[in-house]
Design an enzyme around this catalytic site. Sequence first.
Site, PDB file in Angstrom:
ATOM      1  N   HIS A 163      20.075  42.026 -15.292  1.00 17.57           N
ATOM      2  CA  HIS A 163      20.388  40.588 -15.211  1.00 17.57           C
ATOM      3  C   HIS A 163      21.521  40.184 -16.147  1.00 17.57           C
ATOM      4  CE1 HIS A 163      17.078  39.820 -12.558  1.00 17.57           C
ATOM      5  NE2 HIS A 163      16.158  40.171 -13.433  1.00 17.57           N
ATOM      6  N   ASP A 199      14.661  46.923  -8.193  1.00 21.24           N
ATOM      7  CA  ASP A 199      13.803  45.979  -8.899  1.00 21.24           C
ATOM      8  C   ASP A 199      13.431  44.833  -7.951  1.00 21.24           C
ATOM      9  OD1 ASP A 199      13.360  45.277 -12.134  1.00 21.24           O
ATOM     10  OD2 ASP A 199      13.379  43.511 -10.836  1.00 21.24           O
TER      11      ASP A 199
END
Length: 348
Positions: A163, A199
Amino acid sequence: MITFFNPHHALHQGKLEMFRGQLVPCFEVPARVDHVLAELQRRNLGPVQAPQVFDDAVLTTVHAPRYLDFLANAWNDWVALDPDNAERDALPSVWPIRTFRADVVPDNFAARMGLFSYDTGTPLTAGTWSAARWGACCALSAAQTVAQGARCAFALSRPPGHHAGRDFFGGYCFLNNAALAAEQLRSDGAHRVAVLDIDYHHGNGTQAIFYDRADVLFASIHGDPLTEYPFFLGHADERGVGAGLGFNLNLPLPRGTAFLAWRAALSQALARIREFSADALVVSLGLDTFDGDPVSGFKLHSPDFLQVGADLARAGLPTVFVFEGGYAVQALGVNAVNVLEGFLSVAA
C-alpha cells in the site's frame, strides 16, 4: 528456498489503529511473522537468514527523497513536540485532499504526517523506520538471490509494503517491498518483471509506482474497491497511462468469492504474465484471502493455498515472494507455508 527474515520487525508494534470509526488494537502484529517463521522451521523448507544490508540510496529507486527523509526523522520529530509522545504512537489527522497543495512540505508535524499518508489505520512508532528499513533489505536480498540464479526466495518481514506509494504510507505499509524487489531484479538484468499481488486488498501503492511503465507489469486480484479497502483504486478500467497503458491488470472480485472463482482470476493474471514475456516474477503474498481473516471477505481455505503455490510455479519464472497481509494470526503460518510448499512441489 532461502528465506530472508527481518530480525528487527518487532520494533514496529502499533498500539491502536482507527478502524471504521473506532480506535481498536492493531490487526498488524509481530505474531504474524512469528507464526510463519515457526511453520517454515517445522517443515524445514530451507535456510532462514538475515538480509544483506543495502545503502539507503537504493530506496530512492522507488520512493521520493523527501518522503524517506520524513520517515527517517518522524519519530524524533513527534517526540520533540511533547516528551509524553514517547508513550503514544503517531496517527495522521489532516490531509491535502483535492485542490490543496502537496508540493510544499509544511513545518508543522501533523501537516507533514498528513502530506505523506492516506489513512488513520497506520500508526507510526518508535521502531517503524528501522523495522521497515530492514524489511526492505529482506526484499532486496531475495531479489538479488533470484537474479543470481535461485529459482525462488522469500522475504519474510513486516510491516508489509504494497500500500506504500512513492511518497505516502497507509494500509500498515511504509516502504514498498515488492516494488523495491522488482526494481532490484531490473537493475540486475531482468528486462521485464511482473508483479502479481494476491492480497485481498488492492496493492494501490505498487500500481501507482509502475502505472506509467511498460517494463514492469502489475497484476492484482483483490476485493472490489466499491466495497473494500483501499476503496479509491483497483478498478478493472485502470490499465496504465502513457508508456504503461496496457501494463496494469486489475481483477476485482466481490466479497464472498470462493476458491474456484478466485483461481480463475489467478489463471487470467498468469496468462497475461505469460503474454508479457516476463523474465522474473514478484508475488505480493497476502494471505488475507483466507476464509477466517477478520478484515477481509474471500473464502479460501488452508488446502487451497497449496494449489495457489503450484499454479504460481507453473508460470516457470524465477520468483520472489514478499510477505504482505493476513490477519488470521493462528492460521497464517500454515497458509503462507502452504503456498511456498505448493510452489516447491512443482518447481523442484
